[in-house]
Scaffold this active site. Structure first.
Site, mmCIF file in Angstrom:
data_model
loop_
_atom_site.group_PDB
_atom_site.id
_atom_site.type_symbol
_atom_site.label_atom_id
_atom_site.label_comp_id
_atom_site.label_asym_id
_atom_site.label_seq_id
_atom_site.Cartn_x
_atom_site.Cartn_y
_atom_site.Cartn_z
ATOM 1 N N SER A 218 0.833 -1.198 0.000
ATOM 2 C CA SER A 218 0.000 0.000 0.000
ATOM 3 C C SER A 218 0.865 1.245 0.000
ATOM 4 O O SER A 218 1.606 1.506 0.951
ATOM 5 C CB SER A 218 -0.921 0.025 1.229
ATOM 6 O OG SER A 218 -1.480 1.320 1.370
ATOM 7 N N ASP A 369 -5.891 0.660 -9.602
ATOM 8 C CA ASP A 369 -6.990 1.592 -9.912
ATOM 9 C C ASP A 369 -7.527 1.418 -11.332
ATOM 10 O O ASP A 369 -8.584 1.945 -11.667
ATOM 11 C CB ASP A 369 -6.514 3.037 -9.729
ATOM 12 C CG ASP A 369 -6.236 3.365 -8.261
ATOM 13 O OD1 ASP A 369 -6.759 2.650 -7.382
ATOM 14 O OD2 ASP A 369 -5.489 4.326 -8.005
HETATM 15 C C1 S3P Z 1 -2.711 5.745 -3.812
HETATM 16 C C2 S3P Z 1 -2.422 4.430 -3.597
HETATM 17 C C3 S3P Z 1 -3.278 3.318 -4.018
HETATM 18 C C4 S3P Z 1 -4.398 3.757 -4.945
HETATM 19 C C5 S3P Z 1 -5.004 5.063 -4.565
HETATM 20 C C6 S3P Z 1 -3.950 6.157 -4.485
HETATM 21 C C7 S3P Z 1 -1.746 6.764 -3.374
HETATM 22 O O1 S3P Z 1 -3.805 2.683 -2.891
HETATM 23 O O2 S3P Z 1 -5.395 2.771 -5.041
HETATM 24 O O3 S3P Z 1 -5.996 5.461 -5.503
HETATM 25 O O4 S3P Z 1 -1.825 7.918 -3.860
HETATM 26 O O5 S3P Z 1 -0.882 6.459 -2.554
HETATM 27 P P1 S3P Z 1 -2.915 1.730 -1.944
HETATM 28 O O6 S3P Z 1 -2.539 2.488 -0.746
HETATM 29 O O7 S3P Z 1 -3.826 0.600 -1.623
HETATM 30 O O8 S3P Z 1 -1.676 1.354 -2.707
#
Ligand code: S3P
Length: 487
Positions: A218, A369
């Protein structure tokens, strides 16, 4: 809400005026989004045309959030160009303004007067993160070492999203963050962040350094740990099962902080001697997650080519390009250059004959996404496509396994659903559909893309959410030949 043609400066001098401005900002935002809902409820799309055109898409959502936060904590004025006024970015901006950061917005330029890392002021009311999980999770890390308390709230969708993933590692390094325990034992917002008490002598409290092994990759959790790690008493090491987007690492490096990557899954931050850095200028590149909509529309069209320029092509973000190539897509990446610490370039898509594939494992984080619109491409492929290891989709703006499958099935596409994935079978014949967005911008736009290939008129309902990431979506879609009307 600042619009492209407006100029606003809600920076104010006294605390009372600042609170009033923040409240007016939120009220205004609500009023406008209400008008938007009333005036722009649905898209009507007539499908079947060939597509062609050159276009660009709004600023990258992930990079924009990080740029706003970094500018707010700089010492001096920063200029962020390419700012598109996407609702999620406005949520981050409003939060920083509610803590005393002044902003001016003219055209696509946002100027922020940074207050320094320790210069934020305690907000007088909960910080509204709107629909933005990134705002809430990154702010949790950024605010954890501050010496004041904050409460983070959001819209109905965000208030349902799981936060234990970010609270647990921050608590392990000494932060105190409370949420509401839900039926599954996860933590939901509102998040109450205690902040760190000062000693009697007035010294700031400190979070601990440490190694944090994330069970699920994440970028949001990694970034929360990196922001909070800047002020920790030792290095922060984040280990992920697969590489997630690395925009925070690139930004921190550009600001002069010591970030090392032993490998793409292991990120190490050494706290700097000083947290002071000057204001900066940055040009935000276009969002590949938004470009995926016109790109897939072009690939599944009867004929034609579509080109999207000034696009972020960071390798941690373009997993969808690799998957589409595997499916037989005619895709050309060119003019790749470096801009503001990110890879930027042009992506061109030509109508293609696609085949199915298996999307799984380590590549998921690099395309998480884009799965709803990849599923649209899969519906037009000659063989089935299997999406595996995507349980994370159930925790996005909507349960995206359920809402993607519902969107596809509305057009007559057969899918099989599993707890952590789904399979899309080739569509024998597409029928015009009525798609419900479920308030999820990516479901609404994916619905438009599939409707653009479906003979007859389809309706996509409740599309105000599209402004979350892609203000001007209908105009871009129309500019490449999609027959789309707002009604
Ligand atoms: C994001 C990370 C992603 C993504 C989100 C934006 C970010 O989620 O789905 O729309 O800007 O750090 P994760 O934290 O699950 O990787």
């Amino acid at each position: 809400m600042c619009r492209d043609t407006e100029y606003c400066d809600i920076g104010v001098r006294s605390l009372a005026r600042d609170c009033w401005a923040a409240a007016r900002w939120l009220l205004d935002r609500r009023r406008r989004s209400f008008k938007l809902c009333r005036a722009m409820t649905d898209f009507k799309v007539k499908g079947g045309a060939a597509l062609a055109g050159k276009t660009s898409v709004p600023a990258d959502k992930s990079i924009g959030h990080r740029a706003i936060m970094a500018a707010a904590l700089a010492e001096g004025t920063s200029t962020i160009r390419g700012f598109s006024g996407a609702a999620d970015h406005l949520s981050t901006l409003a939060c920083m303004q509610a803590m005393g950061v002044k902003a001016r917005h003219a055209g696509d330029t946002l100027a922020l007067e940074g207050v320094g890392f320790w210069g934020l002021r305690a907000p007088t009311q909960p910080l509204d993160c709107g629909n933005s999980g990134t705002t809430m999770r990154l702010l949790s890390g950024l605010l954890a070492p501050q010496d004041f308390a904050t409460t983070l709230v959001g819209d109905a969708s965000l208030m349902r999203r799981p936060m234990r993933r970010v609270v647990t590692p921050l608590a392990a390094r000494g932060a105190t963050i409370r949420g509401t325990v839900d039926a599954k034992g996860d933590l939901r917002p509102p998040l109450h962040i205690e902040g760190l008490e000062r000693s009697q002598a007035g010294a700031r409290g400190q979070l601990r350094g440490g190694t944090f092994e994330l069970p699920v990759s994440s970028a949001q959790v990694k970034s929360a740990l990196l922001w909070s790690g800047l002020a920790a008493d030792g290095p922060t090491c984040v280990i992920e099962p697969a590489p997630s987007r690395d925009h925070t690492e690139r930004l921190f490096r550009a600001l002069g902080f010591a970030i090392d990557k032993a490998n793409p899954c292991e990120t190490r931050l050494t706290p700097p001697k000083t947290l002071a850095y000057p204001g900066f200028e940055v040009m935000l590149p276009g969002d590949p997650s938004s470009a995926a909509f016109p790109i897939v529309a072009a690939l599944i069209a009867r004929a034609g080519s579509v080109e999207v320029s000034h696009l972020c092509l960071n390798p941690t973000r373009v997993g969808f390009v690799e998957v589409l190539k595997r499916m037989g897509a005619l895709l050309e990446v060119r003019d790749v250059r470096e801009s503001g610490g990110e890879d930027v370039g042009t992506l061109r898509a030509t109508a293609s004959k696609l085949v199915g594939t298996r999307v799984h494992g380590a590549e998921i984080a690099s395309l998480i996404d884009e799965i709803p619109v990849l599923a649209v491409a899969a519906a037009l492929a000659a063989t089935p496509t299997h999406f595996e290891d995507v349980a994370e989709l159930r925790h996005k703006e909507s349960d995206r396994i359920a809402t993607t499958v519902a969107m596809l099935e509305a057009f007559g596409v057969h899918c099989e659903v599993r707890p952590d994935g789904f399979t899309v079978h080739p569509a024998a014949a597409l029928r015009p559909a009525e798609v419900i967005s479920h308030g999820d911008h990516r479901i609404a736009m994916s619905g438009v893309v599939l409707a653009s290939r479906t003979e007859g008129a389809s309706s996509i309902r409740d599309v105000a959410c599209v402004d979350t990431s892609f203000p001007g979506f209908a105009a871009v879609a129309s500019s490449v030949g999609i027959d789309i009307a707002i009604c």
